[in-house]
Design a protein around this motif. Structure first.
Motif, mmCIF file in Angstrom:
data_model
loop_
_atom_site.group_PDB
_atom_site.id
_atom_site.type_symbol
_atom_site.label_atom_id
_atom_site.label_comp_id
_atom_site.label_asym_id
_atom_site.label_seq_id
_atom_site.Cartn_x
_atom_site.Cartn_y
_atom_site.Cartn_z
ATOM 1 N N ILE A 63 -1.111 -20.054 12.926
ATOM 2 C CA ILE A 63 -2.390 -20.062 13.622
ATOM 3 C C ILE A 63 -2.425 -18.935 14.643
ATOM 4 C CG2 ILE A 63 -1.713 -21.615 15.490
ATOM 5 C CD1 ILE A 63 -4.420 -22.979 15.165
ATOM 6 N N ASP A 64 -3.600 -18.338 14.840
ATOM 7 C CA ASP A 64 -3.720 -17.236 15.786
ATOM 8 C C ASP A 64 -4.014 -17.713 17.209
ATOM 9 O OD1 ASP A 64 -6.228 -18.184 15.343
ATOM 10 O OD2 ASP A 64 -7.158 -16.259 14.883
ATOM 11 N N VAL A 65 -3.987 -19.024 17.432
ATOM 12 C CA VAL A 65 -4.152 -19.588 18.772
ATOM 13 C C VAL A 65 -2.769 -19.703 19.424
ATOM 14 C CG1 VAL A 65 -4.920 -21.588 20.104
ATOM 15 C CG2 VAL A 65 -6.212 -20.857 18.084
ATOM 16 N N ALA A 66 -2.620 -19.137 20.611
ATOM 17 C CA ALA A 66 -1.353 -19.234 21.329
ATOM 18 C C ALA A 66 -1.216 -20.639 21.923
ATOM 19 C CB ALA A 66 -1.287 -18.188 22.437
ATOM 20 N N ILE A 67 -0.070 -21.283 21.670
ATOM 21 C CA ILE A 67 0.166 -22.656 22.121
ATOM 22 C C ILE A 67 1.437 -22.682 22.967
ATOM 23 C CG2 ILE A 67 0.585 -25.032 21.407
ATOM 24 C CD1 ILE A 67 -0.906 -24.453 18.842
ATOM 25 N N LEU A 68 1.315 -23.225 24.177
ATOM 26 C CA LEU A 68 2.447 -23.351 25.085
ATOM 27 C C LEU A 68 2.534 -24.790 25.587
ATOM 28 C CD1 LEU A 68 2.085 -20.168 27.344
ATOM 29 C CD2 LEU A 68 3.779 -20.531 25.567
ATOM 30 N N ALA A 69 3.753 -25.294 25.722
ATOM 31 C CA ALA A 69 3.996 -26.585 26.359
ATOM 32 C C ALA A 69 4.841 -26.327 27.594
ATOM 33 C CB ALA A 69 4.708 -27.543 25.406
ATOM 34 N N ILE A 70 4.372 -26.801 28.758
ATOM 35 C CA ILE A 70 5.084 -26.562 30.013
ATOM 36 C C ILE A 70 5.337 -27.891 30.699
ATOM 37 C CG2 ILE A 70 4.149 -24.251 30.332
ATOM 38 C CD1 ILE A 70 2.113 -25.406 32.257
ATOM 39 N N ASP A 71 6.429 -27.936 31.491
ATOM 40 C CA ASP A 71 6.756 -29.156 32.231
ATOM 41 C C ASP A 71 6.215 -29.050 33.650
ATOM 42 O OD1 ASP A 71 8.445 -27.380 33.467
ATOM 43 O OD2 ASP A 71 10.262 -28.142 32.502
ATOM 44 N N ASP A 72 6.572 -30.011 34.495
ATOM 45 C CA ASP A 72 6.055 -30.033 35.865
ATOM 46 C C ASP A 72 6.612 -28.904 36.723
ATOM 47 O OD1 ASP A 72 8.592 -30.986 35.787
ATOM 48 O OD2 ASP A 72 8.245 -32.745 37.034
ATOM 49 N N LYS A 73 7.676 -28.231 36.260
ATOM 50 C CA LYS A 73 8.242 -27.101 36.989
ATOM 51 C C LYS A 73 7.731 -25.761 36.476
ATOM 52 C CE LYS A 73 12.512 -29.602 38.071
ATOM 53 N NZ LYS A 73 13.995 -29.594 37.951
ATOM 54 N N GLN A 74 6.670 -25.801 35.673
ATOM 55 C CA GLN A 74 6.061 -24.592 35.094
ATOM 56 C C GLN A 74 7.048 -23.833 34.210
ATOM 57 O OE1 GLN A 74 2.598 -23.988 35.814
ATOM 58 N NE2 GLN A 74 2.989 -26.059 36.517
ATOM 59 N N THR A 75 7.931 -24.569 33.547
ATOM 60 C CA THR A 75 8.881 -23.978 32.601
ATOM 61 C C THR A 75 8.384 -24.220 31.189
ATOM 62 O OG1 THR A 75 10.721 -24.360 34.111
ATOM 63 C CG2 THR A 75 11.264 -23.962 31.806
ATOM 64 N N ILE A 76 8.454 -23.194 30.358
ATOM 65 C CA ILE A 76 7.966 -23.291 28.985
ATOM 66 C C ILE A 76 8.969 -24.085 28.146
ATOM 67 C CG2 ILE A 76 7.343 -21.988 26.917
ATOM 68 C CD1 ILE A 76 6.475 -19.716 28.725
ATOM 69 N N ALA A 77 8.482 -25.175 27.572
ATOM 70 C CA ALA A 77 9.335 -26.004 26.721
ATOM 71 C C ALA A 77 9.098 -25.737 25.242
ATOM 72 C CB ALA A 77 9.096 -27.487 27.022
ATOM 73 N N LEU A 78 7.948 -25.212 24.911
ATOM 74 C CA LEU A 78 7.606 -24.948 23.506
ATOM 75 C C LEU A 78 6.625 -23.801 23.449
ATOM 76 C CD1 LEU A 78 6.816 -27.472 20.708
ATOM 77 C CD2 LEU A 78 5.075 -25.790 21.292
ATOM 78 N N SER A 79 6.766 -22.948 22.452
ATOM 79 C CA SER A 79 5.823 -21.840 22.249
ATOM 80 C C SER A 79 5.800 -21.477 20.775
ATOM 81 C CB SER A 79 6.221 -20.618 23.089
ATOM 82 O OG SER A 79 7.509 -20.143 22.706
ATOM 83 N N ASN A 80 4.627 -21.168 20.261
ATOM 84 C CA ASN A 80 4.514 -20.759 18.862
ATOM 85 C C ASN A 80 4.544 -19.232 18.773
ATOM 86 O OD1 ASN A 80 1.983 -20.206 19.929
ATOM 87 N ND2 ASN A 80 0.909 -20.734 18.048
ATOM 88 N N PRO A 81 4.675 -18.653 17.566
ATOM 89 C CA PRO A 81 4.773 -17.189 17.439
ATOM 90 C C PRO A 81 3.607 -16.435 18.078
ATOM 91 C CG PRO A 81 5.434 -18.233 15.390
ATOM 92 C CD PRO A 81 4.913 -19.332 16.272
ATOM 93 N N ALA A 82 2.390 -16.988 18.005
ATOM 94 C CA ALA A 82 1.245 -16.307 18.613
ATOM 95 C C ALA A 82 1.422 -16.181 20.122
ATOM 96 C CB ALA A 82 -0.043 -17.055 18.284
ATOM 97 N N ALA A 83 1.932 -17.223 20.758
ATOM 98 C CA ALA A 83 2.175 -17.173 22.209
ATOM 99 C C ALA A 83 3.323 -16.230 22.542
ATOM 100 C CB ALA A 83 2.473 -18.574 22.732
#
Length: 440
Positions: free
Chosen positions: A129-149
């Motif tokens: 997908i061409d949509v950038a997807i990020l998952a962040i925790d309460d400390k603003q740390t990236i826990a998940l990212s897809n290739p677009a992101a």
């Protein structure tokens, strides 16, 4: 009965508690009835043997069933759904229990396959997908990212913990379900993105899920279609008026030549010729804008970048071309459209140098990084004074400019799924045009 005894021991104790008194009563009765001592002893021995054997047999059967059920449940807990329980010919009482365990195993097996298929589907969607997807925790740390992101924010997928880019600091204020349009610098060009926030739980921990969509490209596409529709309507209406004006002015010129007196003939002919000239120039002006509405789909071919540049250099003998990269590069592009793109950029560079009263000098460099080609064309002209209207059709800072050169360049590069950005040089006077193109 000891409360700390195991379940199978408790069953054996219950059996012995019911059988031993009966055996003892039988022996006492036999002694009181004056039966032979040897027969009493034999009965006592046989009774003890039977009680011992039956007790051990009961314990063995109970332990076997308990271990069987334990192994089945343990296999289910470990994710092994291949084991099945089977009852013997005389164990009908256990059939409902074993059937329930077997149905549970079959259902868990089906759910696992469904879950695996769903995860595979989600993973495929995330990767393509061409949509950038990020998952962040309460400390603003990236826990998940897809290739677009990872591509958009230049993230390293080998690192487990990465902090959220500063450009996305605004997302800390977004609640679940909220969206906001923000501007992000990409390839020396600011583009607009829509950021949508959601929340989800993983292992009891709350995460914020960000969906970052490029609305700049959508807006650019809609804007381009709107200009094309406007140009088509304007061209049709203006040409419908220019054709009769030109025809009538030619007819009037012939009448004036034949019937008018010499003293008024000259000024009338001059004015009518002026009308024809302006009508012709306006027709050419409108025709130049039709290029924006009639740009065909690119016919890609394998081309040499050196050859494309060399073909366009011949049209600008007054300019000095400096190729900073000696290695040639093969591009899969439409050669006609790309030559038109280079010609427009070279012409802008030549005009900018002329406005700066310097000899035109054009530096060209290119790089290939991760299947992405980046071509940079820099001049020594006056630079960019107004960046807001660079790609607005009909807008030009030149007196004789039509305002379609850069717009046409942008349409050509976007038709090749690339990007065009312009910025002033930092170390000296001039402007640089950066072409970014995915190499197929």
């Amino acid at each position: 009965m000891p409360k700390s005894a195991s379940y199978e021991s408790q069953l054996c104790y219950l059996y012995l508690a019911s059988a031993v008194p009966l055996l003892f009563l039988l022996i006492v009765t036999m002694l009181l009835t004056d039966i032979s001592v040897w027969l009493v002893a034999l009965c006592a021995l046989l009774g003890v043997i039977v009680l011992t054997w039956s007790t051990l047999y009961i314990k063995q059967k109970v332990v076997y069933q308990l271990r069987t059920q334990t192994n089945l449940v343990e296999a289910l807990a470990q994710g092994d759904y291949t084991l099945r329980a089977h009852t013997g010919a005389h164990e009908n009482e256990l059939t409902p229990l074993f059937n329930a365990i077997n149905r549970l195993a079959e259902r868990l097996s089906a759910q696992r396959w469904q879950s695996a298929e769903s995860q595979q589907l989600v993973q495929t969607v995330l990767e393509h997908i061409d949509v950038a997807i990020l998952a962040i925790d309460d400390k603003q740390t990236i826990a998940l990212s897809n290739p677009a992101a990872q591509t958009l924010f230049a993230l390293d997928d080998t690192r487990t913990k990465q902090t959220l880019p500063k450009a996305l600091a605004v997302v800390s204020q977004l609640e679940s379900g909220q969206s906001q349009v923000i501007e992000l610098p990409v390839a020396l060009q600011t583009k607009r993105y829509n950021v949508h926030a959601e929340q989800y739980l993983s292992e009891g921990k709350a995460f914020k899920l960000l969906f970052i969509t490029d609305v700049h490209s959508l807006l650019r596409s809609e804007e381009r279609h709107a200009w094309q529709r406007l140009i088509r309507v304007m061209s049709h209406e203006i040409n419908n008026s220019l054709s009769p004006i030109t025809s009538i002015s030619q007819t009037l010129a012939k009448i004036v030549n034949k019937r008018c007196e010499p003293d008024i003939q000259a000024p009338l002919i001059e004015n009518l010729n002026f009308i024809q000239h302006r009508a012709g120039e306006l027709s050419k002006f409108i025709e130049s804008y039709n290029q924006l509405a009639r740009l065909p789909e690119p016919e890609r071919k394998t081309c040499s970048l050196h050859s494309l540049i060399a073909n366009c250099q011949k049209l600008f003998p007054q300019c000095e071309f400096i190729l900073l990269n000696a290695h040639d590069l093969s591009l899969c592009v439409d050669p006609v459209q790309f030559e038109q793109l280079f010609i427009n950029l070279f012409k802008n560079a030549c005009d900018a140098a002329e406005q700066a009263n310097v000899d035109c000098q054009i530096e060209i460099d290119w790089q290939l990084i991760n299947q992405q080609v980046r071509i940079t064309i820099c001049d020594n002209g006056i630079g960019i004074k107004n960046t807001d209207n660079l790609f607005v059709p009909f807008y030009s800072t030149k007196q004789q400019g039509s305002g379609i050169g850069l717009v046409l360049c942008q349409q050509i590069i976007e038709a090749h799924q690339g990007r065009l950005s312009l910025h002033n040089r930092q170390t000296q006077q001039g402007c640089c045009a950066a072409l970014t193109l995915e190499q197929l």
